[in-house]
Design a protein around this motif. Structure first.
Motif, PDB file in Angstrom:
ATOM      1  N   ASP A 237       0.867  -1.175   0.000  1.00  6.83           N
ATOM      2  CA  ASP A 237       0.000   0.000   0.000  1.00  6.83           C
ATOM      3  C   ASP A 237       0.903   1.225   0.000  1.00  6.83           C
ATOM      4  O   ASP A 237       2.018   1.186   0.521  1.00  6.83           O
ATOM      5  N   THR A 238       0.421   2.300  -0.595  1.00  7.07           N
ATOM      6  CA  THR A 238       1.233   3.510  -0.664  1.00  7.07           C
ATOM      7  C   THR A 238       0.466   4.709  -0.127  1.00  7.07           C
ATOM      8  O   THR A 238      -0.762   4.680  -0.006  1.00  7.07           O
ATOM      9  N   VAL A 239       1.226   5.752   0.189  1.00  6.60           N
ATOM     10  CA  VAL A 239       0.672   7.051   0.547  1.00  6.60           C
ATOM     11  C   VAL A 239       1.276   8.081  -0.398  1.00  6.60           C
ATOM     12  O   VAL A 239       2.436   7.970  -0.777  1.00  6.60           O
ATOM     13  N   SER A 240       0.481   9.048  -0.802  1.00  8.83           N
ATOM     14  CA  SER A 240       0.967  10.116  -1.683  1.00  8.83           C
ATOM     15  C   SER A 240       1.450  11.282  -0.833  1.00  8.83           C
ATOM     16  O   SER A 240       0.746  11.719   0.079  1.00  8.83           O
TER      17      SER A 240
ATOM     18  N   ARG B   6       7.136  18.037  -5.653  1.00 11.37           N
ATOM     19  CA  ARG B   6       6.618  17.072  -6.636  1.00 11.37           C
ATOM     20  C   ARG B   6       5.942  15.916  -5.903  1.00 11.37           C
ATOM     21  O   ARG B   6       6.334  15.555  -4.802  1.00 11.37           O
ATOM     22  N   ALA B   7       4.921  15.379  -6.528  1.00 13.40           N
ATOM     23  CA  ALA B   7       4.166  14.284  -5.919  1.00 13.40           C
ATOM     24  C   ALA B   7       4.910  12.966  -6.094  1.00 13.40           C
ATOM     25  O   ALA B   7       5.405  12.667  -7.185  1.00 13.40           O
ATOM     26  N   VAL B   8       5.013  12.204  -5.014  1.00 18.64           N
ATOM     27  CA  VAL B   8       5.601  10.862  -5.064  1.00 18.64           C
ATOM     28  C   VAL B   8       4.757   9.944  -4.174  1.00 18.64           C
ATOM     29  O   VAL B   8       4.044  10.405  -3.284  1.00 18.64           O
ATOM     30  N   ASP B   9       4.839   8.651  -4.436  1.00 20.10           N
ATOM     31  CA  ASP B   9       4.174   7.657  -3.600  1.00 20.10           C
ATOM     32  C   ASP B   9       5.218   6.923  -2.787  1.00 20.10           C
ATOM     33  O   ASP B   9       6.220   6.444  -3.325  1.00 20.10           O
ATOM     34  N   LEU B  10       4.971   6.827  -1.477  1.00 17.87           N
ATOM     35  CA  LEU B  10       5.850   6.092  -0.569  1.00 17.87           C
ATOM     36  C   LEU B  10       5.105   4.881  -0.042  1.00 17.87           C
ATOM     37  O   LEU B  10       3.880   4.909   0.078  1.00 17.87           O
ATOM     38  N   PRO B  11       5.822   3.819   0.308  1.00 16.77           N
ATOM     39  CA  PRO B  11       5.154   2.678   0.927  1.00 16.77           C
ATOM     40  C   PRO B  11       4.488   3.111   2.233  1.00 16.77           C
ATOM     41  O   PRO B  11       5.045   3.909   2.983  1.00 16.77           O
ATOM     42  N   ALA B  12       3.306   2.592   2.489  1.00 18.33           N
ATOM     43  CA  ALA B  12       2.594   2.908   3.733  1.00 18.33           C
ATOM     44  C   ALA B  12       3.182   2.089   4.878  1.00 18.33           C
ATOM     45  O   ALA B  12       3.716   1.000   4.678  1.00 18.33           O
ATOM     46  N   GLY B  13       3.094   2.652   6.089  1.00 14.77           N
ATOM     47  CA  GLY B  13       3.510   1.912   7.275  1.00 14.77           C
ATOM     48  C   GLY B  13       4.993   1.913   7.559  1.00 14.77           C
ATOM     49  O   GLY B  13       5.465   1.149   8.388  1.00 14.77           O
ATOM     50  N   VAL B  14       5.752   2.765   6.860  1.00 14.04           N
ATOM     51  CA  VAL B  14       7.198   2.862   7.106  1.00 14.04           C
ATOM     52  C   VAL B  14       7.538   4.316   7.416  1.00 14.04           C
ATOM     53  O   VAL B  14       6.741   5.221   7.181  1.00 14.04           O
ATOM     54  N   SER B  15       8.731   4.546   7.913  1.00 18.24           N
ATOM     55  CA  SER B  15       9.166   5.919   8.183  1.00 18.24           C
ATOM     56  C   SER B  15       9.388   6.648   6.867  1.00 18.24           C
ATOM     57  O   SER B  15       9.569   6.035   5.807  1.00 18.24           O
ATOM     58  N   VAL B  16       9.384   7.967   6.941  1.00 17.82           N
ATOM     59  CA  VAL B  16       9.657   8.787   5.764  1.00 17.82           C
ATOM     60  C   VAL B  16      11.025   8.429   5.200  1.00 17.82           C
ATOM     61  O   VAL B  16      11.181   8.247   3.997  1.00 17.82           O
ATOM     62  N   ALA B  17      12.031   8.283   6.057  1.00 19.66           N
ATOM     63  CA  ALA B  17      13.389   7.952   5.590  1.00 19.66           C
ATOM     64  C   ALA B  17      13.405   6.612   4.862  1.00 19.66           C
ATOM     65  O   ALA B  17      13.977   6.497   3.777  1.00 19.66           O
ATOM     66  N   ALA B  18      12.776   5.595   5.435  1.00 21.32           N
ATOM     67  CA  ALA B  18      12.742   4.271   4.795  1.00 21.32           C
ATOM     68  C   ALA B  18      11.980   4.334   3.482  1.00 21.32           C
ATOM     69  O   ALA B  18      12.385   3.721   2.485  1.00 21.32           O
ATOM     70  N   GLY B  19      10.885   5.084   3.456  1.00 22.22           N
ATOM     71  CA  GLY B  19      10.105   5.216   2.231  1.00 22.22           C
ATOM     72  C   GLY B  19      10.886   5.895   1.130  1.00 22.22           C
ATOM     73  O   GLY B  19      10.847   5.473  -0.027  1.00 22.22           O
ATOM     74  N   LEU B  20      11.626   6.948   1.471  1.00 22.45           N
ATOM     75  CA  LEU B  20      12.435   7.637   0.467  1.00 22.45           C
ATOM     76  C   LEU B  20      13.559   6.742  -0.043  1.00 22.45           C
ATOM     77  O   LEU B  20      13.837   6.709  -1.243  1.00 22.45           O
ATOM     78  N   LEU B  21      14.188   6.008   0.844  1.00 24.71           N
ATOM     79  CA  LEU B  21      15.220   5.067   0.400  1.00 24.71           C
ATOM     80  C   LEU B  21      14.623   4.020  -0.535  1.00 24.71           C
ATOM     81  O   LEU B  21      15.228   3.641  -1.535  1.00 24.71           O
ATOM     82  N   ASP B  22      13.411   3.571  -0.227  1.00 23.40           N
ATOM     83  CA  ASP B  22      12.742   2.555  -1.037  1.00 23.40           C
ATOM     84  C   ASP B  22      12.503   3.019  -2.469  1.00 23.40           C
ATOM     85  O   ASP B  22      12.603   2.227  -3.394  1.00 23.40           O
ATOM     86  N   ILE B  23      12.208   4.311  -2.651  1.00 24.23           N
ATOM     87  CA  ILE B  23      11.952   4.798  -4.009  1.00 24.23           C
ATOM     88  C   ILE B  23      13.207   5.356  -4.678  1.00 24.23           C
ATOM     89  O   ILE B  23      13.141   5.960  -5.741  1.00 24.23           O
TER      90      ILE B  23
END
Length: 99
Positions: free
Chosen positions: A11-14, A20-37
């Protein structure tokens, strides 16, 4: 190093990242989500001007300090939520903003 199971889409959050708009994985920290993308750089060092990336991911090092919803905070200690506005300190105009 860390990869999602391609059979199971997370699941993602916008969020808005640096205007700029990006989607990050839901349920993780902002740092982990940014690393993921693939957004590795979290800020520019105010002393050397070199790019920094999250280091400890547990709130000790402050390398992931970002402006999140108008407040400077550690991205590793902040869960990604729908609609967040995230601003990394990446340019020389931000040199005085980070510790």
């Amino acid at each position: 190093m860390f990869k999602h199971d391609k059979k199971k889409r997370p699941d993602t959050v916008s969020v808005i990242l640096d205007d700029r708009a990006v989607d990050l994985p839901a349920g993780v920290s902002v740092a982990a989500g940014l690393l993921d993308i693939g957004e590795i750089i979290s800020r520019t060092s105010p002393s050397s001007g070199k790019p920094c990336a999250p280091h400890c991911l547990m709130g000790v090092c402050f390398e992931c300090l970002m402006e999140i919803d108008g407040v400077k905070r550690q991205a590793c200690m902040t869960e990604a939520r729908e609609g967040m506005v995230i601003r990394r300190h990446l340019g020389p105009e931000d040199k005085g903003d980070c510790p």
